[in-house]
Design a protein around this motif. Structure first.
Motif, PDB file in Angstrom:
ATOM      1  N   ASP A 170       0.834  -1.213   0.000  1.00 15.89           N
ATOM      2  CA  ASP A 170       0.000   0.000   0.000  1.00 15.89           C
ATOM      3  C   ASP A 170       0.865   1.258   0.000  1.00 15.89           C
ATOM      4  O   ASP A 170       0.567   2.225  -0.725  1.00 15.89           O
ATOM      5  CB  ASP A 170      -0.925   0.027   1.226  1.00 15.89           C
ATOM      6  CG  ASP A 170      -2.028  -1.022   1.166  1.00 15.89           C
ATOM      7  OD1 ASP A 170      -2.268  -1.616   0.087  1.00 15.89           O
ATOM      8  OD2 ASP A 170      -2.640  -1.268   2.238  1.00 15.89           O
ATOM      9  N   LEU A 171       1.927   1.266   0.794  1.00 15.78           N
ATOM     10  CA  LEU A 171       2.803   2.433   0.867  1.00 15.78           C
ATOM     11  C   LEU A 171       3.498   2.677  -0.480  1.00 15.78           C
ATOM     12  O   LEU A 171       3.590   3.821  -0.941  1.00 15.78           O
ATOM     13  CB  LEU A 171       3.836   2.245   1.985  1.00 15.78           C
ATOM     14  CG  LEU A 171       4.674   3.464   2.340  1.00 15.78           C
ATOM     15  CD1 LEU A 171       3.814   4.593   2.887  1.00 15.78           C
ATOM     16  CD2 LEU A 171       5.740   3.077   3.364  1.00 15.78           C
ATOM     17  N   ILE A 172       3.956   1.612  -1.113  1.00 10.09           N
ATOM     18  CA  ILE A 172       4.603   1.735  -2.439  1.00 10.09           C
ATOM     19  C   ILE A 172       3.602   2.282  -3.447  1.00 10.09           C
ATOM     20  O   ILE A 172       3.920   3.192  -4.231  1.00 10.09           O
ATOM     21  CB  ILE A 172       5.147   0.371  -2.899  1.00 10.09           C
ATOM     22  CG1 ILE A 172       6.254  -0.111  -1.974  1.00 10.09           C
ATOM     23  CG2 ILE A 172       5.646   0.460  -4.348  1.00 10.09           C
ATOM     24  CD1 ILE A 172       6.592  -1.581  -2.151  1.00 10.09           C
ATOM     25  N   GLU A 173       2.397   1.729  -3.444  1.00 14.87           N
ATOM     26  CA  GLU A 173       1.366   2.198  -4.390  1.00 14.87           C
ATOM     27  C   GLU A 173       1.006   3.655  -4.141  1.00 14.87           C
ATOM     28  O   GLU A 173       0.800   4.420  -5.089  1.00 14.87           O
ATOM     29  CB  GLU A 173       0.138   1.295  -4.310  1.00 14.87           C
ATOM     30  CG  GLU A 173       0.402  -0.081  -4.895  1.00 14.87           C
ATOM     31  CD  GLU A 173      -0.767  -1.048  -4.731  1.00 14.87           C
ATOM     32  OE1 GLU A 173      -1.690  -0.778  -3.907  1.00 14.87           O
ATOM     33  OE2 GLU A 173      -0.756  -2.091  -5.419  1.00 14.87           O
ATOM     34  N   ASP A 174       0.951   4.066  -2.876  1.00 21.63           N
ATOM     35  CA  ASP A 174       0.675   5.463  -2.551  1.00 21.63           C
ATOM     36  C   ASP A 174       1.775   6.367  -3.098  1.00 21.63           C
ATOM     37  O   ASP A 174       1.499   7.428  -3.676  1.00 21.63           O
ATOM     38  CB  ASP A 174       0.550   5.668  -1.036  1.00 21.63           C
ATOM     39  CG  ASP A 174      -0.713   5.057  -0.441  1.00 21.63           C
ATOM     40  OD1 ASP A 174      -1.617   4.642  -1.207  1.00 21.63           O
ATOM     41  OD2 ASP A 174      -0.775   4.972   0.806  1.00 21.63           O
ATOM     42  N   ALA A 175       3.025   5.962  -2.932  1.00 21.05           N
ATOM     43  CA  ALA A 175       4.152   6.754  -3.428  1.00 21.05           C
ATOM     44  C   ALA A 175       4.113   6.853  -4.955  1.00 21.05           C
ATOM     45  O   ALA A 175       4.332   7.925  -5.520  1.00 21.05           O
ATOM     46  CB  ALA A 175       5.468   6.133  -2.964  1.00 21.05           C
ATOM     47  N   ALA A 176       3.828   5.735  -5.607  1.00 22.10           N
ATOM     48  CA  ALA A 176       3.761   5.745  -7.074  1.00 22.10           C
ATOM     49  C   ALA A 176       2.626   6.632  -7.574  1.00 22.10           C
ATOM     50  O   ALA A 176       2.799   7.422  -8.508  1.00 22.10           O
ATOM     51  CB  ALA A 176       3.592   4.316  -7.591  1.00 22.10           C
TER      52      ALA A 176
END
Length: 180
Positions: A170-176
């Protein structure tokens, strides 16, 4: 569709991306219980500033010969203490394998000073592992705050990507999404 490069690292890998990701194609840094060092800092200096961890007594130093004839030192987590200090929220069977296959960290990497951090110019996200016994969660909060990182905190040991892969994803997707 524009290409977004998100670079994620944990622990020592955070120090690596802090120094190596000042490239135009890197749009986001994601630290998972990682060292977001500032200029001149080292893993050791952050550890000394935030000593509330249990890693020190669990570290096993092992000398190794270097190509120039000198001796270096690799650091391992004692397999008998690995789960308690590093991955308490991961099943013992899995941590036994992790302990047996762990890669060492060189003492030189622990003591080496950081250069100019990429987080000064690259959007940053940080996952604080509240139950981390390897890096003091207060150190994680400190590094995340000064990097002006978008921060999430979860109840996790040092290896959140193993014990809570969905939260890390989720954190990676938020950053992307935020840097697209």
């Amino acid at each position: 569709v524009p290409r977004v490069t998100v670079v994620l690292r944990k622990a020592y890998g955070g120090a690596v991306i802090s120094n190596e990701c000042n490239a135009p194609n890197v749009r986001a840094l994601v630290y998972v219980a990682g060292f977001a060092l500032d200029t001149g800092e080292s893993l050791a200096s952050i550890g000394a500033q935030f000593p509330n961890n249990q890693l020190g007594p669990a570290v096993v130093p092992r000398p190794f010969p270097q190509p120039d004839g000198t001796t270096g030192t690799d650091l391992y987590v004692n397999p008998d203490q690995f789960r308690a200090v590093f991955a308490a929220d991961v099943p013992a069977r899995q941590t036994d394998l992790m302990a047996a296959t762990q890669r060492p960290l060189s003492l030189a990497a622990v003591l080496g000073p950081s250069g100019t951090p990429a987080w000064r110019t690259v959007a940053t996200w940080y996952l604080v592992a509240r139950q981390d016994l390897t890096i003091d969660p207060e150190a994680e909060r400190f590094m995340a705050q000064r990097a002006e990182a978008t921060t999430v905190e979860i109840n996790s040991s040092h290896v959140a990507m193993v014990s809570h892969p969905g939260k890390v994803t989720d954190l990676i997707e938020d950053a992307a999404a935020a840097t697209a």
